[in-house]
Design a protein around this motif. Structure first.
Motif, PDB file in Angstrom:
ATOM      1  N   VAL A  84       0.842  -1.203   0.000  1.00 40.50           N
ATOM      2  CA  VAL A  84       0.000   0.000   0.000  1.00 40.50           C
ATOM      3  C   VAL A  84       0.871   1.245   0.000  1.00 40.50           C
ATOM      4  CG1 VAL A  84      -1.648   1.358   1.347  1.00 40.50           C
ATOM      5  CG2 VAL A  84      -1.969  -1.111   1.117  1.00 40.50           C
ATOM      6  N   THR A  85       1.882   1.260   0.851  1.00 42.70           N
ATOM      7  CA  THR A  85       2.788   2.411   0.931  1.00 42.70           C
ATOM      8  C   THR A  85       3.464   2.674  -0.406  1.00 42.70           C
ATOM      9  OG1 THR A  85       3.224   2.015   3.285  1.00 42.70           O
ATOM     10  CG2 THR A  85       4.846   3.326   2.074  1.00 42.70           C
ATOM     11  N   THR A  86       3.925   1.611  -1.048  1.00 44.23           N
ATOM     12  CA  THR A  86       4.596   1.751  -2.344  1.00 44.23           C
ATOM     13  C   THR A  86       3.643   2.299  -3.398  1.00 44.23           C
ATOM     14  OG1 THR A  86       6.091  -0.089  -1.848  1.00 44.23           O
ATOM     15  CG2 THR A  86       5.842   0.520  -4.160  1.00 44.23           C
ATOM     16  N   LEU A  87       2.421   1.762  -3.442  1.00 45.11           N
ATOM     17  CA  LEU A  87       1.454   2.188  -4.448  1.00 45.11           C
ATOM     18  C   LEU A  87       1.021   3.639  -4.220  1.00 45.11           C
ATOM     19  CD1 LEU A  87      -0.247   1.454  -6.889  1.00 45.11           C
ATOM     20  CD2 LEU A  87      -2.011   0.584  -5.334  1.00 45.11           C
ATOM     21  N   VAL A  88       0.754   4.005  -2.980  1.00 44.80           N
ATOM     22  CA  VAL A  88       0.333   5.378  -2.675  1.00 44.80           C
ATOM     23  C   VAL A  88       1.443   6.363  -3.037  1.00 44.80           C
ATOM     24  CG1 VAL A  88      -0.277   6.979  -0.818  1.00 44.80           C
ATOM     25  CG2 VAL A  88      -1.339   4.717  -0.911  1.00 44.80           C
ATOM     26  N   SER A  89       2.687   5.986  -2.774  1.00 48.26           N
ATOM     27  CA  SER A  89       3.823   6.841  -3.122  1.00 48.26           C
ATOM     28  C   SER A  89       3.878   7.087  -4.631  1.00 48.26           C
ATOM     29  CB  SER A  89       5.137   6.215  -2.654  1.00 48.26           C
ATOM     30  OG  SER A  89       5.192   6.115  -1.252  1.00 48.26           O
ATOM     31  N   LYS A  90       3.661   6.027  -5.417  1.00 49.31           N
ATOM     32  CA  LYS A  90       3.684   6.147  -6.878  1.00 49.31           C
ATOM     33  C   LYS A  90       2.527   7.014  -7.376  1.00 49.31           C
ATOM     34  CE  LYS A  90       6.012   1.754  -7.908  1.00 49.31           C
ATOM     35  NZ  LYS A  90       5.870   0.412  -8.538  1.00 49.31           N
ATOM     36  N   LYS A  91       1.336   6.810  -6.815  1.00 50.05           N
ATOM     37  CA  LYS A  91       0.178   7.589  -7.245  1.00 50.05           C
ATOM     38  C   LYS A  91       0.348   9.062  -6.890  1.00 50.05           C
ATOM     39  CE  LYS A  91      -2.017   4.067  -8.929  1.00 50.05           C
ATOM     40  NZ  LYS A  91      -2.046   3.875 -10.411  1.00 50.05           N
ATOM     41  N   LEU A  92       0.917   9.336  -5.715  1.00 49.15           N
ATOM     42  CA  LEU A  92       1.151  10.723  -5.324  1.00 49.15           C
ATOM     43  C   LEU A  92       2.168  11.379  -6.250  1.00 49.15           C
ATOM     44  CD1 LEU A  92       0.666  13.047  -3.339  1.00 49.15           C
ATOM     45  CD2 LEU A  92       2.551  12.134  -1.952  1.00 49.15           C
ATOM     46  N   GLN A  93       3.218  10.646  -6.594  1.00 47.11           N
ATOM     47  CA  GLN A  93       4.216  11.164  -7.524  1.00 47.11           C
ATOM     48  C   GLN A  93       3.580  11.488  -8.872  1.00 47.11           C
ATOM     49  OE1 GLN A  93       7.556   8.547  -8.105  1.00 47.11           O
ATOM     50  NE2 GLN A  93       8.545   9.876  -9.595  1.00 47.11           N
ATOM     51  N   ASP A  94       2.692  10.626  -9.330  1.00 48.84           N
ATOM     52  CA  ASP A  94       1.990  10.850 -10.596  1.00 48.84           C
ATOM     53  C   ASP A  94       1.101  12.089 -10.514  1.00 48.84           C
ATOM     54  OD1 ASP A  94       1.060   9.986 -13.285  1.00 48.84           O
ATOM     55  OD2 ASP A  94      -0.834   9.642 -12.247  1.00 48.84           O
ATOM     56  N   LEU A  95       0.386  12.249  -9.398  1.00 47.96           N
ATOM     57  CA  LEU A  95      -0.479  13.414  -9.212  1.00 47.96           C
ATOM     58  C   LEU A  95       0.321  14.712  -9.203  1.00 47.96           C
ATOM     59  CD1 LEU A  95      -2.942  12.177  -6.438  1.00 47.96           C
ATOM     60  CD2 LEU A  95      -3.566  12.822  -8.763  1.00 47.96           C
ATOM     61  N   LEU A  96       1.422  14.718  -8.472  1.00 41.92           N
ATOM     62  CA  LEU A  96       2.239  15.927  -8.377  1.00 41.92           C
ATOM     63  C   LEU A  96       2.886  16.269  -9.718  1.00 41.92           C
ATOM     64  CD1 LEU A  96       3.943  15.375  -4.894  1.00 41.92           C
ATOM     65  CD2 LEU A  96       2.043  16.914  -5.448  1.00 41.92           C
ATOM     66  N   LEU A  97       3.246  15.255 -10.484  1.00 43.57           N
ATOM     67  CA  LEU A  97       3.810  15.485 -11.809  1.00 43.57           C
ATOM     68  C   LEU A  97       2.760  16.137 -12.717  1.00 43.57           C
ATOM     69  CD1 LEU A  97       6.162  15.134 -13.802  1.00 43.57           C
ATOM     70  CD2 LEU A  97       5.271  12.850 -14.328  1.00 43.57           C
ATOM     71  N   LYS A  98       1.545  15.603 -12.696  1.00 39.46           N
ATOM     72  CA  LYS A  98       0.458  16.200 -13.488  1.00 39.46           C
ATOM     73  C   LYS A  98       0.165  17.620 -13.023  1.00 39.46           C
ATOM     74  CE  LYS A  98      -2.141  12.100 -14.977  1.00 39.46           C
ATOM     75  NZ  LYS A  98      -1.152  11.068 -14.709  1.00 39.46           N
ATOM     76  N   ALA A  99       0.159  17.813 -11.711  1.00 37.23           N
ATOM     77  CA  ALA A  99      -0.113  19.145 -11.167  1.00 37.23           C
ATOM     78  C   ALA A  99       0.912  20.158 -11.647  1.00 37.23           C
ATOM     79  CB  ALA A  99      -0.124  19.090  -9.638  1.00 37.23           C
ATOM     80  N   ASN A 100       2.184  19.774 -11.640  1.00 34.11           N
ATOM     81  CA  ASN A 100       3.245  20.674 -12.078  1.00 34.11           C
ATOM     82  C   ASN A 100       3.129  21.008 -13.562  1.00 34.11           C
ATOM     83  OD1 ASN A 100       4.544  21.054  -9.617  1.00 34.11           O
ATOM     84  ND2 ASN A 100       5.821  19.243  -9.855  1.00 34.11           N
ATOM     85  N   LYS A 101       2.743  20.033 -14.354  1.00 34.26           N
ATOM     86  CA  LYS A 101       2.581  20.271 -15.791  1.00 34.26           C
ATOM     87  C   LYS A 101       1.442  21.260 -16.050  1.00 34.26           C
ATOM     88  CE  LYS A 101       4.526  15.920 -17.509  1.00 34.26           C
ATOM     89  NZ  LYS A 101       4.265  14.646 -18.246  1.00 34.26           N
ATOM     90  N   VAL A 102       0.356  21.127 -15.292  1.00 35.19           N
ATOM     91  CA  VAL A 102      -0.765  22.052 -15.446  1.00 35.19           C
ATOM     92  C   VAL A 102      -0.356  23.455 -15.003  1.00 35.19           C
ATOM     93  CG1 VAL A 102      -3.093  22.622 -14.641  1.00 35.19           C
ATOM     94  CG2 VAL A 102      -2.518  20.257 -15.245  1.00 35.19           C
ATOM     95  N   ILE A 103       0.410  23.556 -13.937  1.00 35.13           N
ATOM     96  CA  ILE A 103       0.906  24.862 -13.477  1.00 35.13           C
ATOM     97  C   ILE A 103       1.776  25.498 -14.560  1.00 35.13           C
ATOM     98  CG2 ILE A 103       2.408  26.023 -11.804  1.00 35.13           C
ATOM     99  CD1 ILE A 103       1.530  23.796  -9.791  1.00 35.13           C
ATOM    100  N   PHE A 104       2.672  24.722 -15.141  1.00 37.72           N
ATOM    101  CA  PHE A 104       3.580  25.242 -16.168  1.00 37.72           C
ATOM    102  C   PHE A 104       2.815  25.723 -17.392  1.00 37.72           C
ATOM    103  CE2 PHE A 104       6.071  24.558 -20.042  1.00 37.72           C
ATOM    104  CZ  PHE A 104       7.177  25.364 -19.784  1.00 37.72           C
ATOM    105  N   LEU A 105       1.888  24.900 -17.896  1.00 38.88           N
ATOM    106  CA  LEU A 105       1.168  25.300 -19.114  1.00 38.88           C
ATOM    107  C   LEU A 105       0.212  26.463 -18.839  1.00 38.88           C
ATOM    108  CD1 LEU A 105      -2.041  24.214 -19.402  1.00 38.88           C
ATOM    109  CD2 LEU A 105      -0.891  22.012 -19.486  1.00 38.88           C
ATOM    110  N   SER A 106      -0.342  26.532 -17.632  1.00 39.72           N
ATOM    111  CA  SER A 106      -1.209  27.661 -17.272  1.00 39.72           C
ATOM    112  C   SER A 106      -0.423  28.961 -17.257  1.00 39.72           C
ATOM    113  CB  SER A 106      -1.860  27.420 -15.904  1.00 39.72           C
ATOM    114  OG  SER A 106      -2.715  26.309 -15.927  1.00 39.72           O
ATOM    115  N   ASP A 107       0.766  28.924 -16.649  1.00 38.57           N
ATOM    116  CA  ASP A 107       1.625  30.115 -16.634  1.00 38.57           C
ATOM    117  C   ASP A 107       1.999  30.533 -18.055  1.00 38.57           C
ATOM    118  OD1 ASP A 107       1.586  30.382 -13.921  1.00 38.57           O
ATOM    119  OD2 ASP A 107       3.721  30.077 -13.597  1.00 38.57           O
ATOM    120  N   GLU A 108       2.281  29.533 -18.890  1.00 40.68           N
ATOM    121  CA  GLU A 108       2.685  29.811 -20.264  1.00 40.68           C
ATOM    122  C   GLU A 108       1.552  30.506 -21.031  1.00 40.68           C
ATOM    123  OE1 GLU A 108       5.385  27.234 -23.204  1.00 40.68           O
ATOM    124  OE2 GLU A 108       3.368  26.395 -22.948  1.00 40.68           O
ATOM    125  N   VAL A 109       0.340  29.975 -20.904  1.00 35.17           N
ATOM    126  CA  VAL A 109      -0.814  30.551 -21.582  1.00 35.17           C
ATOM    127  C   VAL A 109      -1.093  31.963 -21.068  1.00 35.17           C
ATOM    128  CG1 VAL A 109      -3.328  30.411 -21.884  1.00 35.17           C
ATOM    129  CG2 VAL A 109      -1.909  28.366 -22.177  1.00 35.17           C
TER     130      VAL A 109
END
Length: 217
Positions: free
Chosen positions: A185-210
């Motif tokens: 569970v710990t391993t899976l939650v860590s991976k999912k959180l990493q995926d969420l934060l990566l997506k969040a950062n990409k949205v922040i970057f493209l929003s700033d760009e636009v």
């Protein structure tokens, strides 16, 4: 009620944020026994990261039925208190966690007043960059089975109408039927959180760009 599995989610998320040097402005768990639900509210300040976003909000929702369902599949969970509750123990469903991720935009920086302009120009201009961001976010998350929408509130002043709240919200649901132990569970939650934060950062970057392109125009 006692949710040892969900508590492991919370501890894992807290530890992973600490490892990444991410400080939260809100990290709060809540519980509502009337609807047998529990959750975690996480808010991360973005003022030092973005010129146009105030914060990133992530809400994790769970309930006693999912807790019981997952307890049945994990090793060492025979004594879990929910397995002694007949209505919970008989529930036959895949354990999933619901996540709502919101990007909260800075309404002043995203809607600057323009000297000499009148009417609803701020809303009209905002609708254009919101549509552009929406298109790029849909392209970014095309492979994810998620729902993304805007939440806005409208107000007015002497210079016309403007958006008093601008939030982009995405809804995720992750299945958790693979883990066989709390370590899994710990391993899976860590991976999912990493995926969420990566997506969040990409949205922040493209929003700033636009927004940089639109505001400068």
């Amino acid at each position: 009620m006692h949710y040892p599995i969900f508590n492991s989610f919370v501890n894992t998320i807290d530890n992973q944020l600490d490892k990444r040097g991410i400080k939260s402005k809100k990290f709060r768990t809540w519980e509502d026994n009337k609807i047998h639900a529990i959750g975690l509210e996480l808010v991360i300040d973005l003022h030092n990261v973005s010129d146009y976003l105030d914060a990133l909000s992530i809400n994790f929702d769970w309930d006693s039925f999912r807790e019981a369902s997952m307890a049945k599949q994990l090793e060492g969970m025979d004594s879990h208190p929910f397995l002694k509750v007949e209505s919970l123990n008989e529930a036959n469903l895949k354990p999933t966690i619901d996540i709502e991720m919101s990007w909260l935009f800075d309404i002043d920086h995203c809607q600057p007043e323009i000297p000499g302009e009148t009417g609803n120009y701020r809303i009209e201009k905002a609708s254009r960059w919101m549509e552009s961001i929406n298109q790029r976010v849909n392209e970014l998350m095309a492979e994810d089975d998620i729902i993304t929408r805007w939440h806005v509130e409208i107000d007015g002043d002497k210079n016309g109408r403007y958006l008093s709240a601008i939030n982009l919200i995405s809804y995720f649901q992750y299945e958790l039927d693979e883990p066989e132990s709390l370590n899994d569970v710990t391993t899976l939650v860590s991976k999912k959180l990493q995926d969420l934060l990566l997506k969040a950062n990409k949205v922040i970057f493209l929003s700033d760009e636009v927004l940089q392109q639109v505001i400068a125009a």
